[in-house]
Motif scaffolding. Structure first.
Motif, mmCIF file in Angstrom:
data_model
loop_
_atom_site.group_PDB
_atom_site.id
_atom_site.type_symbol
_atom_site.label_atom_id
_atom_site.label_comp_id
_atom_site.label_asym_id
_atom_site.label_seq_id
_atom_site.Cartn_x
_atom_site.Cartn_y
_atom_site.Cartn_z
ATOM 1 N N ARG A 251 -15.980 26.486 -55.747
ATOM 2 C CA ARG A 251 -15.142 27.209 -54.934
ATOM 3 C C ARG A 251 -14.205 26.041 -53.913
ATOM 4 N N ILE A 252 -13.151 26.511 -53.087
ATOM 5 C CA ILE A 252 -12.551 25.881 -52.134
ATOM 6 C C ILE A 252 -13.162 26.153 -50.802
ATOM 7 N N LEU A 253 -13.702 24.811 -50.123
ATOM 8 C CA LEU A 253 -14.521 24.950 -48.855
ATOM 9 C C LEU A 253 -13.466 24.194 -47.941
ATOM 10 N N LYS A 254 -13.747 24.723 -46.763
ATOM 11 C CA LYS A 254 -13.070 24.362 -45.428
ATOM 12 C C LYS A 254 -13.837 23.028 -45.156
ATOM 13 N N CYS A 255 -13.047 21.916 -44.571
ATOM 14 C CA CYS A 255 -13.523 20.717 -44.218
ATOM 15 C C CYS A 255 -12.836 20.427 -42.546
ATOM 16 N N LYS A 256 -13.355 19.545 -41.922
ATOM 17 C CA LYS A 256 -13.052 19.131 -40.571
ATOM 18 C C LYS A 256 -11.294 19.254 -40.470
ATOM 19 N N GLY A 257 -11.089 20.187 -39.678
ATOM 20 C CA GLY A 257 -9.523 20.026 -39.302
ATOM 21 C C GLY A 257 -8.779 21.210 -40.024
ATOM 22 N N TRP A 258 -9.437 21.996 -40.751
ATOM 23 C CA TRP A 258 -8.933 22.975 -41.427
ATOM 24 C C TRP A 258 -7.965 24.070 -40.449
ATOM 25 N N GLU A 259 -8.247 23.956 -39.087
ATOM 26 C CA GLU A 259 -7.791 24.982 -38.178
ATOM 27 C C GLU A 259 -6.288 24.619 -38.233
ATOM 28 N N THR A 260 -5.840 23.241 -38.443
ATOM 29 C CA THR A 260 -4.684 23.091 -38.012
ATOM 30 C C THR A 260 -4.006 22.247 -39.339
ATOM 31 N N ASP A 261 -4.790 21.763 -40.047
ATOM 32 C CA ASP A 261 -4.212 21.048 -41.405
ATOM 33 C C ASP A 261 -4.235 21.995 -42.487
ATOM 34 N N PRO A 262 -3.434 22.744 -43.140
ATOM 35 C CA PRO A 262 -3.354 23.566 -44.385
ATOM 36 C C PRO A 262 -4.083 23.019 -45.594
ATOM 37 N N ASN A 263 -4.308 21.632 -45.710
ATOM 38 C CA ASN A 263 -5.040 21.062 -46.481
ATOM 39 C C ASN A 263 -6.344 20.518 -46.436
ATOM 40 N N ALA A 264 -6.925 20.958 -45.496
ATOM 41 C CA ALA A 264 -8.225 20.251 -45.038
ATOM 42 C C ALA A 264 -9.283 21.064 -45.862
ATOM 43 N N TYR A 265 -9.234 20.846 -46.990
ATOM 44 C CA TYR A 265 -10.041 21.578 -47.805
ATOM 45 C C TYR A 265 -10.789 20.943 -48.984
ATOM 46 N N ILE A 266 -11.829 21.103 -49.629
ATOM 47 C CA ILE A 266 -12.308 20.536 -50.921
ATOM 48 C C ILE A 266 -12.765 21.514 -51.848
ATOM 49 N N TYR A 267 -12.475 21.079 -53.035
ATOM 50 C CA TYR A 267 -13.236 22.023 -54.059
ATOM 51 C C TYR A 267 -14.396 21.422 -54.554
ATOM 52 N N PHE A 268 -15.686 22.344 -54.545
ATOM 53 C CA PHE A 268 -16.883 21.885 -54.463
ATOM 54 C C PHE A 268 -17.559 22.641 -55.691
ATOM 55 N N ILE A 269 -18.100 21.975 -56.668
ATOM 56 C CA ILE A 269 -18.782 22.532 -57.785
ATOM 57 C C ILE A 269 -20.159 22.371 -57.765
#
Ligand code: COA
Length: 424
Positions: A251-269
Motif C-alpha cells: 500500500r501507499i502510506l502517509k509519511c511525516k509532512g503528508w498534510e502539506t506535501d503531496p508526495n510525502a508517502y511511501i510504498y510499503f510491501i
C-alpha cells in the motif's frame, strides 16, 4: 564502436510512440534520418511550447541523436528522394495513421521492390480487426488495452496513468522487434514487416490483470483490499487502488509532512519473509506469533488494520528516513518521488539517466537519457536536430546528389525553404 553502428534508419515517425523507438536506436548507434514535412516538421516541435520559437521539450526529449531532412513526399521529386533513401537504409520506422504510407505510394510490396532487405516497422493503434483503421493516441490505448479499467479505486472512475505505456511502451516493443528482425536478417538476408499495435502493447503490460481475470473464476482475489473489506467480486477484474499487483500485499502510506506535501508517502510491501522484521520495526512484536497475523493467509482479511498500524509508524518519519530504516532490514519499500526530486537526483545524473543537454535555440534543458545501459556501447546524448538541419548533408553524403540535382529539388519545392528553416 556503438552496438548499431552502420545501421541506417529511415525515421518516418512523429509524436511520441515512433520517436521513442528511433531515439533508442540512435542511442545504440544507428544513423537515424528523420524525414519531416517542409516548414512544419513533426507536429510536436510546436506543441506545449515553453519558449517562443524554440522546439518544444516534447520534441527535443524524444528526438536526440537524430538527423533531420525535410522532404515533401507527396511530390514526384520528394518520392524520388524517398525511394533513394529506401535503397540506402536498413529499416523504415513509421507511425502514420493506418493507410497513410500506402496512400503516399509506399506499400510493403513497393518498398520490397526497392530494397528487399529493408525492415519496415510500424506502430498502429490496433492490430487487424474492427478498429484497425482508427487513429489512436496514448490515452485511447490505455483505455482499450486494459490499463484504465484496472487503474484507480473501485468506487471511482477508471484512471489513465502518467507513465506513457501506450506511446513510449509501444515504441519499446517496436524497438525490440526491429533489432530482432535485424538479427534474423543477418542469416536470411531478407527484410520483414515488424508491427506493434498500441492496444497489444498496453495489454502486454497489463498481463497480470488478465491473470487475475482468470483467477476470478476460482474465487475472490484475496490480495485485493476489497476482499478484506468484505465486498464481493463481480465477473471482471476490479480497480485495485494502490494494492500490489503481485502476491505480496502493498500500500501507499502517509509519511511525516503528508498534510502539506503531496508526495510525502511511501510504498510499503509486507513481504512474507520479512514479516518478523516488520513487526519489530512498527512495534508489534506480538504479531510475529499471533495466529491472526503470523502467516500470510491469516493476514489477508486484516490488511486494512495491518496497514493502518504500519502507517501509524510511517507517519512519524519523513519518507527517506522510513526508506533507510526499512532497507537496512531488507523490507521492500519505495518513497513517492516527485518529478522535482527525480530531476535533482544525483545518482540518476551520475548514470546518465537524467542528463543536461545543450540546445542552440533553447539553451540547457534536462532530459531522460538512455535507461538501457550497454557496457560496450555507451550512450552519448546529443541534442535533437533543428527542422531540416541535415537536409543538404544527407542529400550529399547518403545519396551522393550533386549541386545541380539539389538545386533542382529545391526549385521544385520538394525540400522546402532551407534558408528559412535553418533560421527557425
Ligand atoms: N511529406 C508529405 N506528407 C506527409 C509527410 C511528408 N514528409 N509526412 C507525413 N505526411 C502526411 C501523411 O502522408 C498523411 O497524409 P494523408 O492523411 O493524406 O494520407 C498526413 O501527413 C497526416 O499523417 P497522420 O499520421 O494521419 O497524422 P495525424 O496528425 O492526422 O494523426 C496520429 C496522428 C498519431 C493519430 C496517427 O498518425 C496515428 O494513429 N498513428 C498510429 C498510432 C500512433 O502512433 N499513435 C500515437 C502517436 S504518439
Amino acid at each position: 564502436m556503438k552496438a548499431l553502428e552502420g545501421v541506417r534508419i529511415l525515421d518516418f515517425t512523429h509524436v511520441q510512440s515512433g520517436p521513442t523507438c528511433t531515439q533508442l536506436l540512435a542511442w545504440f548507434g544507428a544513423d537515424v534520418i528523420k524525414v519531416e514535412r517542409p516548414g512544419v516538421g513533426d507536429i510536436t516541435r510546436g506543441q506545449l511550447r515553453d519558449l517562443p520559437d524554440a522546439d518544444s521539450l516534447y520534441f527535443t526529449m524524444l528526438n536526440h541523436n537524430k538527423r533531420s531532412i525535410t522532404l515533401n513526399t507527396k511530390t514526384a521529386d520528394g518520392k524520388k528522394v524517398l525511394e533513394a533513401l529506401i535503397k540506402q537504409c536498413d529499416v523504415m520506422v513509421e507511425n502514420f495513421a493506418p493507410g497513410a504510407l500506402d496512400r503516399m505510394g509506399f506499400t510493403w510490396e513497393r518498398i520490397q521492390e526497392l530494397n528487399p532487405a529493408m525492415i519496415v516497422a510500424s506502430i498502429k493503434g490496433f492490430g487487424p480487426g474492427p478498429y484497425q483503421d482508427c487513429k489512436v493516441y496514448e490515452n485511447v490505448a490505455q483505455c482499450t488495452g486494459g490499463a484504465a479499467s484496472t487503474t484507480g479505486f473501485r468506487d471511482g472512475l477508471p484512471l489513465v496513468t502518467g507513465a506513457q505505456i501506450g506511446d513510449s511502451g509501444t515504441g519499446l516493443h517496436l524497438c525490440l522487434g526491429i533489432v530482432t528482425a535485424l538479427y534474423q536478417r543477418t542469416r536470411t538476408g531478407r527484410g520483414q514487416k515488424v508491427s506493434a499495435a498500441m492496444q497489444d502493447g498496453v495489454l502486454n503490460l497489463c498481463r497480470v490483470k488478465l491473470r487475475d481475470q482468470q483467477r476470478l473464476a476460482h474465487g475472490p482475489l484475496k490480495e485485493y483490499s476489497q476482499y478484506g473489506e468484505g465486498i464481493e467480486f463481480g465477473d471482471t477484474v476490479p480497480r485495485a487502488g494502490n494494492d500490489s499487483g503481485g502476491g505480496q500485499p502493498g500500500r501507499i502510506l502517509k509519511c511525516k509532512g503528508w498534510e502539506t506535501d503531496p508526495n510525502a508517502y511511501i510504498y510499503f510491501i509486507t513481504q512474507a519473509p520479512v514479516w518478523e522484521a516488520i513487526c519489530d520495526v512498527i512495534g508489534e512484536p506480538g504479531w510475529k506469533t499471533d495466529p491472526d497475523y503470523a502467516k500470510p493467509d491469516a493476514r489477508l482479511p486484516r490488511l486494512e488494520e495491518i496497514f493502518a498500524r504500519i502507517e501509524k509508524w510511517t507517519q512519524t518519519l519523513v519518507k527517506f528516513e522510513v526508506m533507510d530504516i526499512l532497507n537496512a532490514r531488507d523490507i521492500p519499500c519505495g518513497p513517492i518521488l516527485s518529478m522535482k526530486e527525480l530531476a535533482e537526483d544525483a545518482s540518476l545524473r551520475a548514470t546518465g539517466t537524467v542528463v543536461e543537454v545543450e540546445h542552440p535555440v533553447r539553451g540547457t534543458y534536462l532530459s531522460v537519457g538512455n535507461p538501457i545501459k550497454l557496457s560496450d556501447s555507451p550512450t552519448e546524448v546529443r541534442r535533437s536536430p533543428l527542422l531540416g538541419e541535415h537536409t543538404d548533408e544527407i542529400l550529399r553524403e547518403v545519396l551522393q546528389f550533386d549541386d545541380e540535382t539539389i538545386a533542382d529539388l529545391q526549385k521544385g519545392g520538394a525540400l522546402g525553404d532551407l534558408v528559412k528553416m535553418a533560421a527557425e
